[in-house]
Design a protein around this motif. Structure first.
Motif, short mmCIF file in Angstrom:
data_model
loop_
_atom_site.label_atom_id
_atom_site.label_comp_id
_atom_site.label_asym_id
_atom_site.label_seq_id
_atom_site.Cartn_x
_atom_site.Cartn_y
_atom_site.Cartn_z
N ARG A 44 0.77 -0.70 0.19
CA ARG A 44 0.06 -0.12 0.06
C ARG A 44 0.40 1.01 -0.12
O ARG A 44 1.74 1.03 0.78
CB ARG A 44 -0.67 0.05 0.82
CG ARG A 44 -1.73 -0.75 0.91
CD ARG A 44 -2.84 -0.77 2.50
NE ARG A 44 -3.12 -1.97 3.14
CZ ARG A 44 -4.17 -2.82 3.18
NH1 ARG A 44 -5.54 -1.34 4.03
NH2 ARG A 44 -5.23 -3.98 3.61
N ALA A 45 0.75 2.17 -1.00
CA ALA A 45 1.08 3.98 -0.46
C ALA A 45 -0.12 4.66 -0.98
O ALA A 45 -0.99 4.45 -1.64
CB ALA A 45 2.27 3.82 -1.53
N PRO A 46 -0.01 5.81 -0.74
CA PRO A 46 -0.22 7.08 -0.64
C PRO A 46 -0.86 7.59 -2.46
O PRO A 46 -1.63 8.42 -2.35
CB PRO A 46 0.45 8.37 -0.03
CG PRO A 46 0.49 7.26 0.81
CD PRO A 46 1.98 6.40 -0.08
N SER A 47 -0.24 7.14 -3.30
CA SER A 47 -0.15 7.29 -4.33
C SER A 47 -0.32 5.77 -5.49
O SER A 47 0.63 4.96 -5.13
CB SER A 47 0.58 7.90 -5.37
OG SER A 47 1.68 7.88 -5.28
N LEU A 93 1.93 -16.50 -9.96
CA LEU A 93 1.59 -15.39 -8.98
C LEU A 93 0.29 -14.85 -9.31
O LEU A 93 0.37 -15.55 -10.21
CB LEU A 93 3.06 -14.24 -8.76
CG LEU A 93 2.15 -12.62 -8.51
CD1 LEU A 93 2.97 -12.85 -7.17
CD2 LEU A 93 2.87 -12.13 -9.57
N GLU A 94 -0.85 -14.64 -8.17
CA GLU A 94 -1.91 -14.35 -8.82
C GLU A 94 -1.96 -13.02 -7.68
O GLU A 94 -2.07 -12.98 -6.92
CB GLU A 94 -2.91 -15.55 -8.16
CG GLU A 94 -3.83 -14.80 -8.68
CD GLU A 94 -5.09 -15.54 -8.01
OE1 GLU A 94 -5.96 -15.52 -8.18
OE2 GLU A 94 -5.02 -16.47 -7.48
N GLU A 95 -2.32 -12.06 -8.66
CA GLU A 95 -3.06 -11.14 -8.25
C GLU A 95 -3.91 -10.84 -7.49
O GLU A 95 -5.26 -10.63 -8.78
CB GLU A 95 -2.79 -9.62 -9.06
CG GLU A 95 -3.13 -7.63 -8.94
CD GLU A 95 -3.07 -7.10 -10.35
OE1 GLU A 95 -4.60 -6.50 -10.53
OE2 GLU A 95 -2.13 -6.79 -10.70
N THR A 96 -4.52 -10.80 -6.51
CA THR A 96 -5.70 -10.94 -6.53
C THR A 96 -6.87 -9.36 -5.82
O THR A 96 -7.56 -9.26 -5.56
CB THR A 96 -6.24 -11.50 -4.66
OG1 THR A 96 -5.14 -10.96 -3.55
CG2 THR A 96 -5.41 -12.88 -4.80
N MET A 97 -6.16 -8.12 -6.03
CA MET A 97 -6.75 -6.95 -5.64
C MET A 97 -6.15 -6.23 -6.42
O MET A 97 -4.86 -5.66 -6.12
CB MET A 97 -7.17 -6.71 -3.94
CG MET A 97 -8.16 -5.56 -4.19
SD MET A 97 -8.23 -5.25 -2.40
CE MET A 97 -7.21 -4.03 -2.34
N ARG A 98 -6.38 -4.79 -6.48
CA ARG A 98 -5.84 -3.73 -7.39
C ARG A 98 -6.55 -2.59 -7.27
O ARG A 98 -7.82 -2.93 -7.16
CB ARG A 98 -5.80 -3.90 -8.92
CG ARG A 98 -4.70 -2.47 -9.41
CD ARG A 98 -4.58 -2.76 -10.75
NE ARG A 98 -2.96 -3.68 -10.69
CZ ARG A 98 -2.17 -3.02 -10.98
NH1 ARG A 98 -1.86 -2.31 -10.67
NH2 ARG A 98 -1.20 -4.10 -11.07
N ALA A 99 -6.16 -1.99 -6.21
CA ALA A 99 -7.31 -0.46 -5.46
C ALA A 99 -6.18 1.05 -5.45
O ALA A 99 -5.32 0.65 -5.77
CB ALA A 99 -7.93 -0.60 -4.35
N ALA A 100 -7.34 1.66 -6.27
CA ALA A 100 -6.43 2.77 -7.25
C ALA A 100 -6.36 2.86 -5.29
O ALA A 100 -7.07 3.65 -4.18
CB ALA A 100 -6.80 4.21 -7.76
N ALA A 101 -5.11 4.51 -5.47
CA ALA A 101 -5.17 5.40 -4.26
C ALA A 101 -6.31 6.52 -4.02
O ALA A 101 -7.07 7.25 -5.68
CB ALA A 101 -4.26 5.79 -3.65
N ALA A 102 -7.20 6.79 -3.54
CA ALA A 102 -8.35 7.78 -3.36
C ALA A 102 -7.52 9.23 -2.82
O ALA A 102 -7.97 8.99 -1.28
CB ALA A 102 -9.47 7.32 -2.82
#
Length: 591
Positions: A466-469, A497-506
């Protein structure tokens, strides 16, 4: 209270210090130093000045402050005597009325604590609501804190001294946190509903569309009606929606709220605080007979945590058109599909698309939330303005090596999958720490079918980055995945490797962030800005409208997703006052 504060501000220095004396036991210097910062705009500002007087003192003075506090209920002849305030506080908690076994246990804990730390156990026995902790709670907290390292426990003792002073100050100045008390009580009452298997243990768990979940929705609906909302209902996804109508029908709408579902064995404030605070504000507006130049829509989102089904943000996602029909076929651990759970709750899945909001009719979305971390607790600040909700990437990783005999395989011949995973755990820790506000976690780590005498041939682990941007999040992920490739290549391993979630910073909308900042400043509080490492409903609404959040300090070092999650009614009161400030300022802008 305003009259008392005015007298404090205008009193001669000695008289002003006398008005504040006794908030901290046997430490008149705190009152004297704090009084030098007059005039105070508010009691909240005064509280911060008292804290700062302690923080600015040297280490010896802070240690002496803790040592001056009396032990619980059984002061030793050579120890500090109970003041009138301490006597009343301990009497309210019923410490002296304990059984013989409880008093013996208290003496035992006092002795063990003094031997380990060299100062008395300090506990704000009035508790977060101000009405007193139960004896069992006091003994449990005493035993838990005995395990703390000495430096951690000294800071904990100081935090409790500040809480004791806060309660004494509000009573001395006649400042009852009425809205905060009511919000606290709502949280306690709503926590009576819990899923089977947890309710019997006294644990709070409310997952999507269970009987407990539906009971919460019904209770929230009734409370909203009692508060004076004009329209209250439960929508097709299970959200509880209350609307306090504007002074004209064609007015725009401000949206606020949070979720009422919980994780398993949860705390009582995560999500729910963000429903109760605006409810208290609507009730206050209704009592005054005041209408705003915009509609205020408060939503208790039905699902955010993803506990029963493999989907998150079902409640807020439905408002932006992000409810996927394939989710309806998911089944929970008991084999019940989401579709069947909705039908049993009387919800019509076919009506969910109609819940999508038109952003052109909304001014924005604001959310109040408990911080879920230690920052505000350690800084001694009740509120903070959120600058951004961190973007997040999650992966499931499998590393494959060669299972072989632990005794006969030389160290330089091994293809150890677990050793590679261990390298990755440490790399994630180092790499995320380089980035300031970025965080990385390996929360799941498993050697399938592992044996004590077998070199692991497979290891599975999770990655949460996780990161702020988005840019910093993606840079962190690139480095971590490159290290995974390098470690596996060097060790002769392969991985999946499986990507299970991608959420954009808000990132918070600048104008709405400023409104929260101005509201906090108007209370006489320092304005602290910080990112949110946790996900929130605000990050979903961010996709279609401007948003900004206000954090409320958590107690117990800010722990969350845990039964010890807590805040105080005093801090809740400040959050409610900040929201009223924001609503009032927005009304002036909108008129």
């Amino acid at each position: 209270m305003d009259d008392t504060l005015a007298r404090l501000n205008s009193a001669p220095p000695a008289d002003a210090a006398a008005m504040l004396d006794g908030l901290y036991e046997h430490a008149p210097w705190i009152a004297e130093r704090a009084a030098q910062a007059r005039p105070f705009r508010s009691l909240a500002e005064l509280r911060q000045c008292l804290r700062r007087a302690v923080a600015d003192a040297d280490a010896d003075a802070r240690l002496a402050l803790v040592r001056a506090h009396p032990e619980l209920a059984v002061p030793t002849p050579q120890g500090p005597a109970l003041s009138a305030e301490s006597t009343r506080e301990q009497t309210l908690a019923g410490i002296g009325q304990g059984s013989a076994d409880e008093l013996d246990r208290l003496r035992e804990l006092n002795a063990a604590y003094a031997a380990k730390f060299g100062f008395p156990f300090v506990l704000a026995v009035r508790g977060p609501r101000g009405t007193g902790l139960a004896r069992r709670q006091i003994l449990d907290e005493f035993a838990r804190r005995l395990d703390n390292p000495a430096d951690v426990e000294l800071q904990e003792a100081l935090q409790h001294l500040h809480r004791i002073a806060e309660i004494r100050l509000r009573e001395r100045f006649g400042n009852t946190p009425a809205m905060g008390d009511d919000v606290w009580d709502w949280g306690e009452a709503l926590a009576a509903h819990s899923d089977p298997g947890y309710a019997e243990k006294g644990q709070l768990t409310v997952t999507y569309l269970t009987d407990a979940h539906r009971a919460c929705a019904a209770q929230l609906s009734q409370w909203m009606r009692d508060c004076g909302f004009d329209e209250v209902g439960i929508d097709a996804v299970g959200n509880v929606v209350g609307r306090y109508l504007a002074d004209r029908p064609e007015a725009p709408t401000l949206l606020t709220g949070s979720h009422y579902d919980t994780v398993r064995n949860a705390g009582k404030h995560d999500g729910r605080l963000g429903i109760f605070v605006p409810m208290a504000c609507v009730r206050e507006l209704h009592r005054r007979g005041r209408r705003l130049p915009y509609h205020l829509e408060v939503i208790g989102f039905a699902e955010e945590e993803g506990q029963r089904y493999r989907a998150t943000f079902l409640g807020s996602g439905a408002l932006i058109g992000d409810f996927r029909p394939e989710w309806l076929d998911q089944r929970d651990a008991d084999g019940i599909s989401m579709r069947d759970a909705m039908a049993r709750a009387g919800l019509r899945a076919e009506d969910i698309p109609a819940l999508r909001r038109d952003p052109a009719r909304y001014l924005g979305f604001v959310e109040v939330h408990i911080e879920q971390g230690p920052v505000l607790y350690e800084m001694g600040l009740p509120l903070a303005v959120v600058t951004s909700i961190n973007g997040c990437l999650r992966y499931q990783v499998q590393v494959f090596g060669m299972a072989c005999h632990a005794g006969t395989t030389p160290m330089d011949r091994r293809r150890d999958a677990a050793a590679a995973a261990a390298e990755m755990v440490l790399y994630v820790e180092r790499r995320a720490a380089r980035d300031g506000d970025s965080v990385g976690t390996v929360g799941m780590l498993e050697v399938p079918s592992g044996s004590i005498n077998v070199v692991p041939g497979e290891c599975r682990f999770s990655l949460d980055l996780r990161a702020p941007s988005d840019e910093r999040r993606d840079a962190l992920a690139r480095d971590v995945l490159a290290e995974l490739e390098a470690v596996c290549q060097r060790r002769g391993l392969r991985y999946a490797l499986e990507e299970t979630m991608r959420a954009a910073a808000a990132p918070s909308d600048p104008a709405w962030q400023r409104r929260w900042e101005q509201a906090v400043d108007a209370l006489g509080l320092p304005v602290h800005r910080m990112p949110s490492g946790a996900g929130h409903d605000a990050m979903k609404l961010h996709e279609i409208m401007p948003q900004a959040m206000l954090f409320v300090r958590g107690q117990n070092a800010g722990i969350s997703h845990n039964p010890r999650e807590s805040t105080t009614s005093d801090d809740i009161q400040l959050a409610a006052l900040a929201m009223l400030q924001l609503l009032d300022a927005l009304a002036k802008e909108t008129t």
